[in-house]
Motif scaffolding. Structure first.
Motif, mmCIF file in Angstrom:
data_model
loop_
_atom_site.group_PDB
_atom_site.id
_atom_site.type_symbol
_atom_site.label_atom_id
_atom_site.label_comp_id
_atom_site.label_asym_id
_atom_site.label_seq_id
_atom_site.Cartn_x
_atom_site.Cartn_y
_atom_site.Cartn_z
ATOM 1 N N PRO A 43 8.055 4.555 -5.448
ATOM 2 C CA PRO A 43 6.537 4.401 -6.633
ATOM 3 C C PRO A 43 5.457 4.424 -5.750
ATOM 4 N N GLY A 44 4.649 5.323 -6.249
ATOM 5 C CA GLY A 44 3.245 5.402 -5.385
ATOM 6 C C GLY A 44 2.491 3.976 -5.481
ATOM 7 N N PRO A 45 1.526 3.831 -4.466
ATOM 8 C CA PRO A 45 0.954 2.479 -4.601
ATOM 9 C C PRO A 45 -0.390 2.570 -5.584
ATOM 10 N N ARG A 46 -0.897 1.550 -6.085
ATOM 11 C CA ARG A 46 -2.119 1.418 -6.862
ATOM 12 C C ARG A 46 -3.159 1.570 -5.867
ATOM 13 N N GLY A 47 -4.289 1.987 -6.202
ATOM 14 C CA GLY A 47 -5.574 2.193 -5.369
ATOM 15 C C GLY A 47 -5.687 0.695 -4.774
ATOM 16 N N THR A 48 -6.824 0.926 -3.604
ATOM 17 C CA THR A 48 -7.175 -0.311 -2.797
ATOM 18 C C THR A 48 -8.628 -0.395 -3.221
ATOM 19 N N ILE A 49 -9.318 -1.831 -3.225
ATOM 20 C CA ILE A 49 -10.573 -2.109 -3.507
ATOM 21 C C ILE A 49 -11.005 -2.722 -2.355
ATOM 22 N N VAL A 50 -12.228 -2.246 -1.820
ATOM 23 C CA VAL A 50 -12.586 -2.869 -0.689
ATOM 24 C C VAL A 50 -14.210 -3.193 -0.979
ATOM 25 N N ASP A 51 -14.808 -4.108 -0.206
ATOM 26 C CA ASP A 51 -16.152 -4.502 -0.418
ATOM 27 C C ASP A 51 -16.942 -3.573 0.350
ATOM 28 N N ARG A 52 -18.219 -3.999 0.440
ATOM 29 C CA ARG A 52 -19.219 -2.816 1.079
ATOM 30 C C ARG A 52 -19.122 -2.939 2.604
ATOM 31 N N GLN A 53 -18.386 -4.122 3.180
ATOM 32 C CA GLN A 53 -18.376 -4.019 4.706
ATOM 33 C C GLN A 53 -16.940 -3.540 4.873
ATOM 34 N N GLY A 54 -16.051 -3.040 3.876
ATOM 35 C CA GLY A 54 -14.693 -2.512 4.177
ATOM 36 C C GLY A 54 -13.581 -3.685 3.997
ATOM 37 N N ARG A 55 -14.130 -4.791 3.810
ATOM 38 C CA ARG A 55 -12.971 -6.125 3.569
ATOM 39 C C ARG A 55 -12.157 -5.751 2.252
ATOM 40 N N VAL A 56 -10.782 -6.171 2.471
ATOM 41 C CA VAL A 56 -9.959 -5.665 1.222
ATOM 42 C C VAL A 56 -9.981 -6.928 0.403
ATOM 43 N N LEU A 57 -10.370 -6.339 -1.070
ATOM 44 C CA LEU A 57 -10.455 -7.175 -2.242
ATOM 45 C C LEU A 57 -9.101 -7.236 -3.116
ATOM 46 N N ALA A 58 -8.690 -5.914 -2.744
ATOM 47 C CA ALA A 58 -7.142 -5.845 -3.667
ATOM 48 C C ALA A 58 -6.632 -4.573 -3.129
ATOM 49 N N LEU A 59 -5.161 -4.811 -2.972
ATOM 50 C CA LEU A 59 -4.294 -3.746 -2.261
ATOM 51 C C LEU A 59 -2.988 -3.889 -2.754
ATOM 52 N N ASP A 60 -2.056 -2.769 -2.715
ATOM 53 C CA ASP A 60 -0.630 -2.808 -2.779
ATOM 54 C C ASP A 60 0.206 -3.162 -1.376
ATOM 55 N N CYS A 61 1.008 -4.243 -1.521
ATOM 56 C CA CYS A 61 1.646 -4.298 -0.239
ATOM 57 C C CYS A 61 3.144 -3.831 -0.362
ATOM 58 N N GLU A 62 3.842 -3.096 0.570
ATOM 59 C CA GLU A 62 5.134 -2.635 0.022
ATOM 60 C C GLU A 62 6.008 -3.947 0.296
ATOM 61 N N VAL A 63 6.958 -3.946 -0.869
ATOM 62 C CA VAL A 63 8.039 -5.141 -0.726
ATOM 63 C C VAL A 63 9.470 -4.282 -1.080
ATOM 64 N N TYR A 64 10.574 -5.274 -0.776
ATOM 65 C CA TYR A 64 11.626 -4.551 -1.496
ATOM 66 C C TYR A 64 12.121 -5.237 -2.715
ATOM 67 N N GLN A 65 12.851 -4.578 -3.688
ATOM 68 C CA GLN A 65 13.401 -5.221 -4.662
ATOM 69 C C GLN A 65 14.884 -5.218 -4.320
ATOM 70 N N VAL A 66 15.456 -6.235 -4.332
ATOM 71 C CA VAL A 66 16.923 -6.354 -3.904
ATOM 72 C C VAL A 66 18.085 -6.282 -4.777
ATOM 73 N N ARG A 67 18.907 -5.584 -5.094
ATOM 74 C CA ARG A 67 20.012 -5.710 -6.090
ATOM 75 C C ARG A 67 21.198 -5.790 -5.313
ATOM 76 N N ALA A 68 22.134 -6.160 -5.805
ATOM 77 C CA ALA A 68 23.588 -6.342 -5.137
ATOM 78 C C ALA A 68 24.645 -5.787 -6.084
ATOM 79 N N ARG A 69 25.633 -5.059 -5.448
ATOM 80 C CA ARG A 69 26.774 -4.898 -6.302
ATOM 81 C C ARG A 69 27.749 -5.519 -5.688
ATOM 82 N N LEU A 70 28.488 -6.428 -6.646
ATOM 83 C CA LEU A 70 29.463 -7.389 -5.990
ATOM 84 C C LEU A 70 30.825 -7.223 -6.854
ATOM 85 N N ARG A 71 31.746 -7.079 -5.903
ATOM 86 C CA ARG A 71 33.211 -6.889 -6.492
ATOM 87 C C ARG A 71 33.950 -7.992 -5.762
#
Length: 684
Positions: free
Chosen positions: A67-95
């Motif tokens: 999936p594409g990340p959401r937009g990033t929001i920064v303040d007037r000095q470029g400091r991050v106020l909101a951003l998307d961080c990559e994470v894993y969704q972990v699923r398991a096929r068990l037998r």
């Protein structure tokens, strides 16, 4: 030595058998491809399985959507106020492995072991304060999922495994996995057990690095359940921006990318190539200054708590504190306070959503407009002498009984503002016609949206009958015009009042700005400050009003900023006269609160700017309480404004010394009374 007759017979039979094999395979292929028409018949409830190379490849190949990340929001000095961080969704096929299928007890033991291994892996985050407790919580959650997936409630405790037992399952292990130690531990389980196949799908988690930013300003993201476009019978969750800047269309995720992977013989995935490149997320450059936002939040909270610390009264019901850069109109900070809030995400964002009757802070606005539009002479003297012991007087121009906070005599418009005389304000306001009052409301922005594209904005307004043309002019002048003159019978938000003063100090109608630029696909698009409207208040008018606001914050005992001046001289050793200018306001009215009925509410407010001789920063504070404690703008709302303005000047000076970007880019439900009371409290 030759072969015996028996040996020769056996060799011939062997070669004959080998010759039958290709004949059999050819016949089998012909049966499948010709007689079966390229399909393999399956159970009566299943569709025939097509037999083709493409199908074989499809079963081997898979495609993971990133999936594409959401937009990033920064303040007037470029400091991050909101951003998307990559994470894993972990699923398991068990037998369940073959050796564990001999007995139900062995099946349960294997599932229990797997649950323990996954729980231990998920608890390897080094940031966890109590790893044992985290492992226990993860184990409980996984046990519930494994029980549902393998239908353990229907599986006997021991004995032969029933034919209908569930021995394969696909379960969610965890969302938002972003710790390397956890990922490595999960991969170790995957590689060490043939009966486990993990699928780590890339996803994103919304992160707001600084909790000092109000949820109503930056906003937040909530997962909303929608129908799966690929599966009409299924549903998926998508992140949706709620409140604040998170709700802007520019924050929506870009197009999804993907990468191809294969499955081996035990269904373990391995990736083929690097995958498609994701589109760069949009970057929204806001006007907020994170350092000043934190200071505003602290100052407002400190003042609100201090107002209820005497043990005789409660904390204010709500408060708002706004800081604006005058040259650009940029909103540098917007702090919010709510009493007894359990979830800050559910609380109103007070600078935008809470309306209040502003009280005496409107007087410089009224006087500036009247001086420019209605022939007010700044040298005229108005008799503001009260005739009663409670400083009341029937104003001859309107017939309205009006009360002052303290005794006043003849005053010029300058003196009326410094003393905050309601009697004098009504006399000045009587110079405006009904049409001019309507134009005045438009000039200060009452009833007009801020245009900041923030959801759930409440736009201030006036009473329904205020400008009813069927209403006699005499009634309008006595009640509405008088109430408008000292800040009653209309409502505003803190941000709307900041915009009104931005227009006053500029002499033309101005708008606030919350966004400086937007980066799309790596290209930066500037958002210019809103163009100023034609000049309506000349420099002489603005200078006259400013001079009065300077003297409000002085050592004159009749000035409504006298207590502020004295307090800051004592606490900070600063003489504010000539450094910070402002105007106090206090309004008292009645409102209906659910569960309490009609109660009296008090609004303490203060608007200030600095430096006094060359306005650069503008701040507005309002606090509302719903008890009978004494509550004045000069004592409660003025201190946080003053400290915030001093901090803004100090921060800007330090940045100039360090040659960092300065603050400026380029120069350039509340109380409501149906009928305003005849007695009011002047702001102190």
């Amino acid at each position: 030595m030759g072969l015996s007759r028996g040996e020769l017979l056996r060799v011939r039979m062997l070669f004959a058998g080998l010759g039958v094999v290709p004949v059999f395979l050819a016949g089998w292929l012909g049966w499948l491809q010709v007689l079966q028409a390229g399909e393999l018949q399956r159970g009566k409830d299943q569709q025939p399985l097509r037999l083709s190379g493409e199908l074989a490849n499809a079963q081997r190949d898979a495609f993971e959507t990133v999936p594409g990340p959401r937009g990033t929001i920064v303040d007037r000095q470029g400091r991050v106020l909101a951003l998307d961080c990559e994470v894993y969704q972990v699923r398991a096929r068990l037998r369940v492995p073959t050796e564990s299928r001999r007995d139900c007890a062995l099946v349960r033991q294997w599932i229990d072991t797997i649950g323990g291994e996954f729980a231990a892996a998920l608890a390897l985050d080094p940031q966890l304060a109590d790893r044992a407790e985290a492992r226990k919580a993860q184990r409980q959650r996984l046990d519930e999922r494994l029980t549902r997936a393998f239908a353990l409630d229907r599986l006997p405790a021991s004995g032969k495994v029933p034919a209908e037992a569930v021995l394969r399952a696909d379960i969610l292990i965890d969302n938002d996995v972003d710790v390397l130690a956890v990922v490595e531990a999960l991969r170790k389980i995957d590689s060490s057990r043939d009966s486990v196949a993990l699928d780590l799908q890339i996803d994103h988690r919304r992160v707001h690095p600084d909790d000092d930013i109000p949820w109503g300003l930056v906003g937040f993201v909530k997962d909303v359940k929608i129908q799966d476009p690929r599966n009409p019978k299924g549903s998926i969750y998508v992140p949706v921006g709620k409140m604040g800047m998170e709700s802007l269309a520019a924050m929506l995720p870009g197009e999804a990318a993907g990468r191809r992977f294969f499955r081996d013989s035990v269904e373990r995935p391995y990736f083929f190539g690097a995958g498609a490149q994701q589109a760069k997320p949009a970057v929204l450059h806001s006007t907020i200054d994170l350092e000043l936002q934190k200071e505003a939040t602290r100052e407002l909270a400190t003042q609100a708590k201090a107002a209820g610390s005497d043990g005789k009264s409660r904390e204010p019901a709500w408060g708002a504190l706004v800081l604006v850069d005058i040259p650009t109109g940029d909103v540098l900070a917007a702090a919010s306070w709510q009493r007894d809030v359990r979830d800050p995400k559910a609380a109103a964002f007070t600078p935008l959503q809470n309306l209040y009757e502003p009280g005496s802070i409107v007087k410089p606005l009224v006087f500036g407009y009247t001086l420019a539009k209605a022939g007010l002479d700044w040298n005229d003297t108005f008799d503001c002498t009260s005739t009663g012991g409670d400083h009341r007087r029937t104003v001859e121009e309107t017939g309205r009984v009006v009360r002052d906070d303290h005794a006043c005599g003849p005053l010029t418009p300058h003196g009326i503002l410094v003393n905050s005389s309601n009697i004098g304000a009504v006399k000045v306001g009587s110079l405006l016609s009904r049409e001019q009052w309507r134009d005045y409301m438009d000039f200060i922005g009452v009833g007009r949206t801020l245009g900041l594209n923030l959801p759930f904005e409440r736009v201030g307004t006036w009473n329904d009958e205020s400008f009813d043309q069927s209403r006699p002019l005499k009634s309008f002048r006595k009640w509405t015009a008088s109430s408008f003159s000292f800040g009653y019978e209309h409502q505003v938000s803190a941000l709307q009042m900041a915009r009104a003063y931005l227009s006053l100090l500029s002499g033309s109608r101005r708008e606030l700005r919350l966004y400086r630029a937007l980066e799309l696909d790596g290209q930066r698009h500037e958002v210019p400050p809103a163009a100023s409207a034609p000049q309506e208040l000349g420099p002489a008018v603005v200078d006259a009003v400013r001079a009065a606001m300077v003297d409000v914050v002085s050592n004159d005992p009749h000035a409504t900023g006298y207590h502020l001046h004295r307090r800051m001289l004592k606490d900070l050793g600063l003489d504010l006269h000539g450094l910070i200018a402002g105007k106090t306001g206090t309004a008292v009215s009645s409102t209906v609160i659910q569960g309490k009925g009609t109660v009296k509410v008090k609004n303490a407010s203060f608007v200030g700017y600095a430096p006094a001789d060359a306005p650069r920063f503008l701040a507005v504070c309002v606090l509302q309480r719903d008890d009978d404690a004494r509550f004045y703008g000069g004592s409660y709302a003025a201190p946080p404004v003053t400290r915030l303005l001093l901090t803004a000047m100090k921060v800007d000076e330090l940045r100039r010394e360090r040659q960092e970007p300065q603050v400026s880019a380029t120069p350039g439900g509340s109380g409501w009374s149906g009928v305003a009371p005849e007695t009011t409290e002047a702001g102190r």
